[in-house]
Structures are given as structure tokens and as C-alpha cells.
Design a protein around this motif. Structure first.
Motif, PDB file in Angstrom:
ATOM      1  N   ASP A 223       0.817  -1.214   0.000  1.00  0.00           N
ATOM      2  CA  ASP A 223       0.000   0.000   0.000  1.00  0.00           C
ATOM      3  C   ASP A 223       0.852   1.267   0.000  1.00  0.00           C
ATOM      4  OD1 ASP A 223      -2.744  -1.208   0.250  1.00  0.00           O
ATOM      5  OD2 ASP A 223      -1.793  -2.091   2.009  1.00  0.00           O
ATOM      6  N   ASP A 224       2.123   1.145  -0.372  1.00  0.00           N
ATOM      7  CA  ASP A 224       3.016   2.294  -0.498  1.00  0.00           C
ATOM      8  C   ASP A 224       2.457   3.232  -1.567  1.00  0.00           C
ATOM      9  OD1 ASP A 224       5.188   4.024  -1.179  1.00  0.00           O
ATOM     10  OD2 ASP A 224       6.612   2.545  -0.437  1.00  0.00           O
ATOM     11  N   ALA A 225       2.288   4.502  -1.221  1.00  0.00           N
ATOM     12  CA  ALA A 225       1.708   5.465  -2.162  1.00  0.00           C
ATOM     13  C   ALA A 225       2.677   5.846  -3.273  1.00  0.00           C
ATOM     14  CB  ALA A 225       1.260   6.727  -1.419  1.00  0.00           C
ATOM     15  N   PHE A 226       3.967   5.589  -3.098  1.00  0.00           N
ATOM     16  CA  PHE A 226       4.970   5.974  -4.080  1.00  0.00           C
ATOM     17  C   PHE A 226       5.511   4.784  -4.872  1.00  0.00           C
ATOM     18  CE2 PHE A 226       5.718   9.626  -1.057  1.00  0.00           C
ATOM     19  CZ  PHE A 226       5.213  10.603  -1.907  1.00  0.00           C
ATOM     20  N   VAL A 227       5.968   3.757  -4.176  1.00  0.00           N
ATOM     21  CA  VAL A 227       6.695   2.660  -4.825  1.00  0.00           C
ATOM     22  C   VAL A 227       5.742   1.496  -5.099  1.00  0.00           C
ATOM     23  CG1 VAL A 227       8.665   1.103  -4.695  1.00  0.00           C
ATOM     24  CG2 VAL A 227       8.770   3.354  -3.581  1.00  0.00           C
ATOM     25  N   PRO A 228       5.511   1.150  -6.350  1.00  0.00           N
ATOM     26  CA  PRO A 228       4.637   0.017  -6.666  1.00  0.00           C
ATOM     27  C   PRO A 228       5.235  -1.296  -6.148  1.00  0.00           C
ATOM     28  CG  PRO A 228       5.020   1.385  -8.612  1.00  0.00           C
ATOM     29  CD  PRO A 228       5.987   1.835  -7.574  1.00  0.00           C
ATOM     30  N   PRO A 229       4.394  -2.211  -5.660  1.00  0.00           N
ATOM     31  CA  PRO A 229       4.895  -3.505  -5.176  1.00  0.00           C
ATOM     32  C   PRO A 229       5.736  -4.239  -6.218  1.00  0.00           C
ATOM     33  CG  PRO A 229       2.582  -3.228  -4.590  1.00  0.00           C
ATOM     34  CD  PRO A 229       2.931  -2.084  -5.477  1.00  0.00           C
ATOM     35  N   ARG A 230       5.338  -4.134  -7.472  1.00  0.00           N
ATOM     36  CA  ARG A 230       6.092  -4.825  -8.526  1.00  0.00           C
ATOM     37  C   ARG A 230       7.530  -4.335  -8.593  1.00  0.00           C
ATOM     38  NH1 ARG A 230       3.401  -4.703 -14.336  1.00  0.00           N
ATOM     39  NH2 ARG A 230       1.807  -5.755 -13.074  1.00  0.00           N
ATOM     40  N   ASP A 231       7.730  -3.025  -8.365  1.00  0.00           N
ATOM     41  CA  ASP A 231       9.088  -2.484  -8.395  1.00  0.00           C
ATOM     42  C   ASP A 231       9.900  -2.972  -7.202  1.00  0.00           C
ATOM     43  OD1 ASP A 231       8.829  -1.166 -10.764  1.00  0.00           O
ATOM     44  OD2 ASP A 231       8.486   0.810  -9.893  1.00  0.00           O
ATOM     45  N   THR A 232       9.268  -3.062  -6.030  1.00  0.00           N
ATOM     46  CA  THR A 232       9.970  -3.576  -4.853  1.00  0.00           C
ATOM     47  C   THR A 232      10.376  -5.030  -5.066  1.00  0.00           C
ATOM     48  OG1 THR A 232       8.685  -2.081  -3.437  1.00  0.00           O
ATOM     49  CG2 THR A 232       9.829  -3.899  -2.357  1.00  0.00           C
ATOM     50  N   GLU A 233       9.473  -5.802  -5.644  1.00  0.00           N
ATOM     51  CA  GLU A 233       9.782  -7.207  -5.932  1.00  0.00           C
ATOM     52  C   GLU A 233      10.923  -7.315  -6.938  1.00  0.00           C
ATOM     53  OE1 GLU A 233       5.987  -8.428  -7.255  1.00  0.00           O
ATOM     54  OE2 GLU A 233       5.116  -8.544  -5.230  1.00  0.00           O
ATOM     55  N   ARG A 234      10.915  -6.441  -7.928  1.00  0.00           N
ATOM     56  CA  ARG A 234      11.974  -6.483  -8.936  1.00  0.00           C
ATOM     57  C   ARG A 234      13.322  -6.100  -8.327  1.00  0.00           C
ATOM     58  NH1 ARG A 234      11.934  -3.153 -14.706  1.00  0.00           N
ATOM     59  NH2 ARG A 234      14.007  -3.824 -15.407  1.00  0.00           N
ATOM     60  N   THR A 235      13.326  -5.134  -7.396  1.00  0.00           N
ATOM     61  CA  THR A 235      14.566  -4.762  -6.719  1.00  0.00           C
ATOM     62  C   THR A 235      15.132  -5.951  -5.954  1.00  0.00           C
ATOM     63  OG1 THR A 235      13.974  -2.416  -6.520  1.00  0.00           O
ATOM     64  CG2 THR A 235      15.576  -3.274  -4.950  1.00  0.00           C
ATOM     65  N   ALA A 236      14.267  -6.651  -5.219  1.00  0.00           N
ATOM     66  CA  ALA A 236      14.720  -7.825  -4.471  1.00  0.00           C
ATOM     67  C   ALA A 236      15.290  -8.882  -5.408  1.00  0.00           C
ATOM     68  CB  ALA A 236      13.569  -8.398  -3.651  1.00  0.00           C
ATOM     69  N   LEU A 237      14.635  -9.080  -6.532  1.00  0.00           N
ATOM     70  CA  LEU A 237      15.114 -10.069  -7.502  1.00  0.00           C
ATOM     71  C   LEU A 237      16.469  -9.657  -8.073  1.00  0.00           C
ATOM     72  CD1 LEU A 237      14.367 -12.671  -9.044  1.00  0.00           C
ATOM     73  CD2 LEU A 237      13.299 -11.226 -10.785  1.00  0.00           C
ATOM     74  N   SER A 238      16.657  -8.364  -8.311  1.00  0.00           N
ATOM     75  CA  SER A 238      17.924  -7.884  -8.870  1.00  0.00           C
ATOM     76  C   SER A 238      19.093  -8.181  -7.951  1.00  0.00           C
ATOM     77  CB  SER A 238      17.842  -6.373  -9.125  1.00  0.00           C
ATOM     78  OG  SER A 238      16.856  -6.063 -10.085  1.00  0.00           O
ATOM     79  N   TYR A 239      18.843  -8.183  -6.643  1.00  0.00           N
ATOM     80  CA  TYR A 239      19.915  -8.405  -5.667  1.00  0.00           C
ATOM     81  C   TYR A 239      19.876  -9.804  -5.057  1.00  0.00           C
ATOM     82  CZ  TYR A 239      21.105  -3.501  -6.001  1.00  0.00           C
ATOM     83  OH  TYR A 239      21.513  -2.272  -6.476  1.00  0.00           O
ATOM     84  N   ASN A 240      19.032 -10.665  -5.632  1.00  0.00           N
ATOM     85  CA  ASN A 240      18.898 -12.016  -5.087  1.00  0.00           C
ATOM     86  C   ASN A 240      18.659 -11.952  -3.584  1.00  0.00           C
ATOM     87  OD1 ASN A 240      18.806 -14.838  -5.232  1.00  0.00           O
ATOM     88  ND2 ASN A 240      21.002 -15.036  -4.813  1.00  0.00           N
ATOM     89  N   ALA A 241      17.768 -11.048  -3.191  1.00  0.00           N
ATOM     90  CA  ALA A 241      17.571 -10.712  -1.785  1.00  0.00           C
ATOM     91  C   ALA A 241      16.285 -11.321  -1.235  1.00  0.00           C
ATOM     92  CB  ALA A 241      17.517  -9.193  -1.615  1.00  0.00           C
ATOM     93  N   ARG A 242      16.276 -11.555   0.053  1.00  0.00           N
ATOM     94  CA  ARG A 242      15.063 -11.949   0.753  1.00  0.00           C
ATOM     95  C   ARG A 242      14.114 -10.755   0.764  1.00  0.00           C
ATOM     96  NH1 ARG A 242      14.346 -15.674   5.046  1.00  0.00           N
ATOM     97  NH2 ARG A 242      12.105 -15.986   5.313  1.00  0.00           N
ATOM     98  N   LEU A 243      12.836 -11.000   0.532  1.00  0.00           N
ATOM     99  CA  LEU A 243      11.838  -9.928   0.450  1.00  0.00           C
ATOM    100  C   LEU A 243      10.739 -10.159   1.461  1.00  0.00           C
ATOM    101  CD1 LEU A 243      10.395  -7.502  -0.988  1.00  0.00           C
ATOM    102  CD2 LEU A 243       9.408  -9.187  -2.552  1.00  0.00           C
TER     103      LEU A 243
END
Length: 275
Positions: free
Chosen positions: A222-242
């Protein structure tokens, strides 16, 4: 031999940095350290645009210090009580973070919020911190999704941003309905307007580069700025736990329910840097 040296220099210190190094400024660093001796590494917090070090000192830093984590938060140049800097860019903020790191007693965990997470991403490309945590991060791959979300939810504010006019922050930009209005307004009075340069710079596409530290990503659907899809993509880019939360605003460390993302972060840190 000369070629090998040049390649190393380029990786550690980018050409623009050693040719035109950022001027250092006096930085505000807020501290919350445990009263007792601890084996836990320090945590350095890096705020996003409009915020300053105080935003982490409201809840997260006191809670972590009570549990044995030495906590520090830096106000980037032009924010809080740090020195002013006209035309500061992400490169200048990256310099500020490294300047703060040097003052810490040992190698830290670095936590970045929003645009501060974007700064931390750049730092971790060259510096092997103990770990990195991105909270509601501006996407590593560029802010087109943020622009689209802003244009849909806050068309008037989006138009002001395009015209490089300062934004007037509102509760719905950063917080959920669960946070009472009086507290939200108290926070908003402390927020600062970002520069036009910073607003435009966040939109630029950029290829994420490998991190020299393990990474954990925290976001809100429910972030008013950052779409969930972008957050998920960031985690994927860094092979990070989300870890994604529901019903929280962009400023998760200040919003109602701030304890939950903090618990998730601390649990991950205990498994990652203490084991």
C-alpha cells in the motif's frame, strides 16, 4: 600492470569521483547506543528525500539500542542539521554515507529508506558492509513506476514535480489511515522538499550492479509511491530476501505498526550477521 591498476581504480573509485571529488560537509549523525557491552555490529540508517536522521530516531533506533544494537543515523547534506549543498546528487549522498561509515567503530549494517536505499545500493557496489537493508526502496532499475503511480494517485503533485515546483507533503503520501492525524502532522512539519535535481535523478533508468553485502528488502503493498512490482523487482535484482507488508505507508519506520517491519529486519540480521 598499468591496465590492471586502472581497472581496479575504476571499480573502487569511479572516474567522476577521482576527477571531481565531492566536497565534504559537516554531517549530523544521531546516535543511540546500548548501555551495556554488546557484540552486535553497528547499524547505520540513511533516510530518503524529505526526511532526515530524526525519522529513524523516533522508534527504530531506541528499540534496537535497547536490544543491544548500536544505532547511528546520518542526515544527508541539505537535510536536518547537516551542511547545506545546492545541487546535491546521489553521488554526493553516496559520499556522505561513506563519510559517516568512517566515523563508526566497526564495519556496519547499512539501512536505507526510499531514495536513501538507492544511495545505499550505490555504496554497496564498492563497500562490503556487514549487510544492507532496503526499506520501501526507490527501484534499482529506475523510477518510471513511481512516476506512473504518482500520476495516477496524485496528479496535481505529479504535475508540480514535472515543473520542478516544491511539493506540499500530505498524510496520504507517507502514512496509512491507522496513524492518527496529530502525529502525522507533527511528522509532516519536519519534512523537507526535495530538490528538482533529486526528483529527476530518481527517475533515470540504471542497471543494478552486484552488492558486496547480503541484502534484505522490505516494502508495503500500500506504499503510495513505490509500486509492489518495483519492490519485488529490486529484491530479484539483488537475489535478496523480500518481506512485503499490507496496510502500511511509505514511511514504514514512522507509520502505525512500525514494530512489524522492524521485527522482520532484526530477525533477518540475527540470522545473517550474528550466526
Amino acid at each position: 600492470m598499468r591496465r590492471a591498476y586502472a581497472d581496479t581504480r575504476e571499480r573502487v573509485l569511479r572516474r567522476l569521483d577521482w576527477a571531481f571529488p565531492p566536497e565534504p560537509v559537516d554531517l549530523e549523525i544521531v546516535r543511540r547506543v546500548p548501555q551495556h557491552k554488546t557484540d552486535k555490529p553497528p547499524i547505520l540508517f540513511v533516510h530518503g528525500l524529505g526526511h532526515a536522521a530524526w525519522a529513524f530516531d523516533e522508534h527504530w533506533m531506541p528499540a534496537l539500542a535497547e536490544r543491544g544494537w548500536p544505532c547511528y543515523a546520518v542526515s544527508l547534506r541539505g537535510h536536518g542539521n547537516s551542511g547545506s549543498a545546492d545541487g546535491a546528487t546521489l553521488r554526493h549522498y553516496e559520499h556522505d554515507v561513506m563519510q559517516a561509515v568512517i566515523e563508526l567503530p566497526e564495519r556496519p549494517v547499512i539501512v536505507g529508506h526510499a531514495a536513501g536505499a538507492l544511495v545505499v545500493m550505490r555504496v554497496l557496489e564498492r563497500y562490503a558492509a556487514r549487510a544492507g537493508v532496503f526499506v520501501a526502496p526507490v527501484p534499482a532499475h529506475g523510477g518510471v513506476g513511481i512516476a506512473r503511480r504518482m500520476a495516477t494517485r496524485f496528479p496535481g503533485d505529479f504535475a508540480k514535480g514535472l515543473l520542478a515546483r516544491p511539493l506540499r507533503w500530505r498524510k496520504e503520501h507517507f502514512f496509512s489511515d491507522k496513524l492518527d492525524d496529530a502525529t502525522a502532522q507533527r511528522y509532516l512539519r519536519r519534512f523537507e522538499s526535495p530538490s528538482a535535481c533529486n526528483q529527476y535523478e530518481m527517475l533515470l533508468p540504471r542497471e543494478p550492479r552486484p552488492s558486496k553485502a547480503p541484502v534484505f528488502v522490505i516494502g508495503s503493498r500500500d506504499d503510495a509511491f513505490v509500486p509492489p512490482r518495483d519492490t519485488e523487482r529490486t529484491a530479484l535484482s539483488y537475489n535478496a530476501r523480500l518481506r512485503m507488508f499490507v496496510g502500511m505507508g511509505h514511511s514504514m519506520m514512522l507509520d502505525a505498526g512500525w514494530e512489524e517491519p522492524l521485527k522482520a529486519m532484526e530477525a533477518w540480521l540475527e540470522r545473517t550477521v550474528l550466526d
